[in-house]
Motif scaffolding. Structure first.
Motif: not given
Length: 235
Positions: A24-25, A44-46, A53-54, A59-60
Motif C-alpha cells: 500500500x505504501x 506524511x502525504x504518502x 504510520x511514519x 521501518x520498511x
C-alpha cells in the motif's frame, strides 16, 4: 536496540499484514511522486494516502529515497520476468525476444512509468541519486540479463553477436525509438495495442536478421568457413 528486538522487527516485516502495508505504501508513493515530484512529495502525504504510520514507513524503507528505490524496483520487475524463466537459453530466441520487447513496450507506454521517467529526468540533476536508482533497478539489470542470455546463445552457435553489449544496446534502442520520446513528451497520444504490436514485430524481425548465424559471414561471404550446422540446429 537489542538483537532480539531487531529479529522481531525482521520477522514482522515478512507477515502478510506487513506485506500488504508495504505494498500500500509503494502504491501510494508512486501516486504521490508522480503527482508532486520527488522533491515536493512528503512522506506524511504518502502515509495519509496509504494508511499506517511514519514509523512503519521508516521501518520498511528507511527514507524517502529507500521508498523510491523500492517503488522503482517493483515497477521494473515485470519487464524482467521473461528473462528469469528456467532453461531460458533452450527456448526459441524469437519468442523470447518478442516477449521481452512486449514487456519493455508495456512499461514504456505505461502512463505511470512515463511519469517516473519525467520525474527522473526533471529532478535528476538536483537529486543525482534518482537516476542512479532508476538505472540500477531498471535498464541496467535488463541489459545485463539480455547480455547473459544472448552471450550464451552466441557461445552455443545459435545466434551470432560477438559484441553482445552493443547488440543489446541496439535492441533496447530500437524498441524505445522515436515512438517513446514523442509519447512521453506529449507530442502524440499513447499508441493503440495494434500499433505497439506492429512495432514489436518489426523490431524483432530486424533484430533476428542482425543476429542470425551467417548474417554477415558464413556461406554468404566467400572464403569464410561455414558455421557448424549441428550447433545451429541445437534448439
Amino acid at each position: 536496540m537489542s538483537i532480539e528486538n531487531e529479529a522481531d522487527i525482521d520477522a514482522a516485516d515478512h507477515t502478510p499484514r506487513m506485506a500488504a502495508r508495504r505494498q500500500a505504501m509503494i502504491d501510494a508513493a508512486a501516486a504521490v511522486f508522480f503527482e508532486q515530484g520527488f522533491e515536493r512529495a512528503s512522506l506524511s502525504a504518502i502515509v495519509r494516502r496509504s494508511g499506517g504510520s511514519l514509523s512503519t514507513l521508516y521501518q520498511l524503507f528507511g527514507s524517502k529515497e529507500g521508498l523510491f528505490e523500492a517503488m522503482v524496483t517493483q515497477r521494473c520487475a515485470e519487464i524482467m520476468e521473461p528473462l528469469t524463466a528456467p532453461h531460458l537459453p533452450d527456448q526459441c530466441p524469437r519468442e523470447t525476444l518478442t516477449r521481452i520487447a512486449r514487456g519493455l513496450m508495456g512499461v514504456l507506454m505505461d502512463p505511470e512509468a512515463q511519469g517516473l521517467w519525467r520525474m527522473v529526468m526533471g529532478e535528476g540533476i538536483k537529486f543525482p541519486r534518482l537516476p542512479e536508482i532508476y538505472f540500477r533497478c531498471g535498464p541496467d539489470p535488463l541489459q545485463a540479463a539480455m547480455i547473459r542470455y544472448l552471450g550464451e546463445l552466441h557461445e552455443r552457435g545459435v545466434v551470432q553477436c560477438p559484441d553482445v553489449g552493443s547488440v543489446v544496446n541496439a535492441f533496447c534502442g530500437m524498441i524505445q525509438s522515436d515512438l517513446f520520446y514523442r509519447t512521453v513528451t506529449g507530442m502524440r497520444p499513447i499508441p493503440a495495442a495494434e500499433e505497439i504490436e506492429r512495432h514489436v514485430q518489426k523490431v524483432v524481425d530486424l533484430f533476428m536478421r542482425i543476429i542470425a548465424v551467417g548474417a554477415a559471414s558464413s556461406e554468404h561471404v566467400p572464403g569464410h568457413a561455414p558455421h557448424q550446422k549441428g550447433v545451429h540446429q541445437h534448439q
